[in-house]
Design an enzyme around this catalytic site. Sequence first.
Site, PDB file in Angstrom:
ATOM      1  N   GLY A 226       8.253  21.502 -23.378  1.00 54.15           N
ATOM      2  CA  GLY A 226       9.184  21.051 -24.407  1.00 54.15           C
ATOM      3  C   GLY A 226      10.616  21.002 -23.934  1.00 54.15           C
TER       4      GLY A 226
ATOM      5  N   GLY B   7       9.991  16.479 -18.690  1.00 55.54           N
ATOM      6  CA  GLY B   7       8.676  16.014 -18.248  1.00 55.54           C
ATOM      7  C   GLY B   7       7.882  17.083 -17.538  1.00 55.54           C
TER       8      GLY B   7
ATOM      9  N   GLU C 260      -3.885  13.720 -19.965  1.00 55.12           N
ATOM     10  CA  GLU C 260      -3.022  14.225 -21.041  1.00 55.12           C
ATOM     11  C   GLU C 260      -3.218  13.487 -22.354  1.00 55.12           C
ATOM     12  OE1 GLU C 260       1.161  15.784 -20.480  1.00 55.12           O
ATOM     13  OE2 GLU C 260       0.987  14.399 -18.790  1.00 55.12           O
TER      14      GLU C 260
ATOM     15  N   ASP D 279       6.771  10.077 -17.509  1.00 54.45           N
ATOM     16  CA  ASP D 279       6.840  11.351 -16.799  1.00 54.45           C
ATOM     17  C   ASP D 279       5.859  11.414 -15.635  1.00 54.45           C
ATOM     18  OD1 ASP D 279       8.587  11.896 -18.822  1.00 54.45           O
ATOM     19  OD2 ASP D 279       7.274  13.308 -19.869  1.00 54.45           O
TER      20      ASP D 279
END
Length: 346
Positions: free
Chosen positions: A115, A119, A153, A165
């Site tokens: 967070g 990235g 992801e 990212d």
Amino acid sequence: MAGLIFQKTRARAPLRLGLAGGGTDLSPYCDQFGGAVLNVTIDRYAFASIIPRADNRVCFMSDDTGVEESFEIDQPLSAAKLLLHRGVYQRMMTEFNGGRRAPMTIRTTVDAPAGSGLGSSSALVVALVDAMRSVLSAPLGPYDVARLAFEIERIDLALSGGRQDQYAAAFGGLNFIEFLSNDRVIVNPLRVSDAIANEFECSLVTCFSGRSRQSAEIIDRQTAGLKSAGSATIEAMDRLKYDAIEMKRALLVGSIPRMAEIMNDSWKAKQLTASGVSTARIDELFQVALNNGAQAGKVSGAGGGGFMFFIVSPEHRFSLLHALNEAGGQATPVNFVNRGVETWQV
């Protein structure tokens, strides 16, 4: 490939600053309209080590979060708390080891919290994928590593987020990245003179405003807005994409004042993409920065916390760093790195 034999393998992938265009790498915007981002990798890293084991177990360890978990080789992994470790292990074993699990310890650490807006989670997945690529002798280039990290992801684990990212971490350096329909991605490394790169690097300051706890929620709100044709979110995304193109042009000719102007415009557009992008704490630090020489600034990443960064004349960089730290921020200079993910064996 039963009885997989390998050496201890390590990898590191750099984190990045999202200079412009962040958010336009989200679906469905980039699928329909095409996205564009400008980013640069910095000297903060996600590290991964893969260590062979002789006890027929799989162990996931995250040193920076203090989580460690161990499973029998045939035990279901659905209870694993370290989702990224689990996701990469399962996908790589399935795709490149015939579905057979190999005993190993997967141990990681990251130079920024989840967070952070740098990235960090995606860089960690890239480091894990590339380390496993080496262990399994998988035929993957940087585009493949980035794409696979994205799929793990966003698809396998269903974690909210975009695409920039993974590609920043895989390639490294200062890049203008285009996200086109049919999952096409083009990474354009920018060739700028040493003088321009040095001046830009010396004109940046980062500041940690506090851990972001809203980034996934913000991304979900942005995605919802993108599904409403003609919405204010789409108009804001169009501005962000335009700003990325204009900032690339300004950087190539070394016009940092123009970059600051674009960044200010981009930050205003970013706040229109969803509620919660800015917070009272971000606004407070932003005002401190403007009162102490900053020409422009924005949040790196989705927002809601994490890292901010500012453009400042190098003559005023020290005073800006001091003022932000006095205000309770964690401010540091910026150092660019040009290499993407790197893997080696020991």
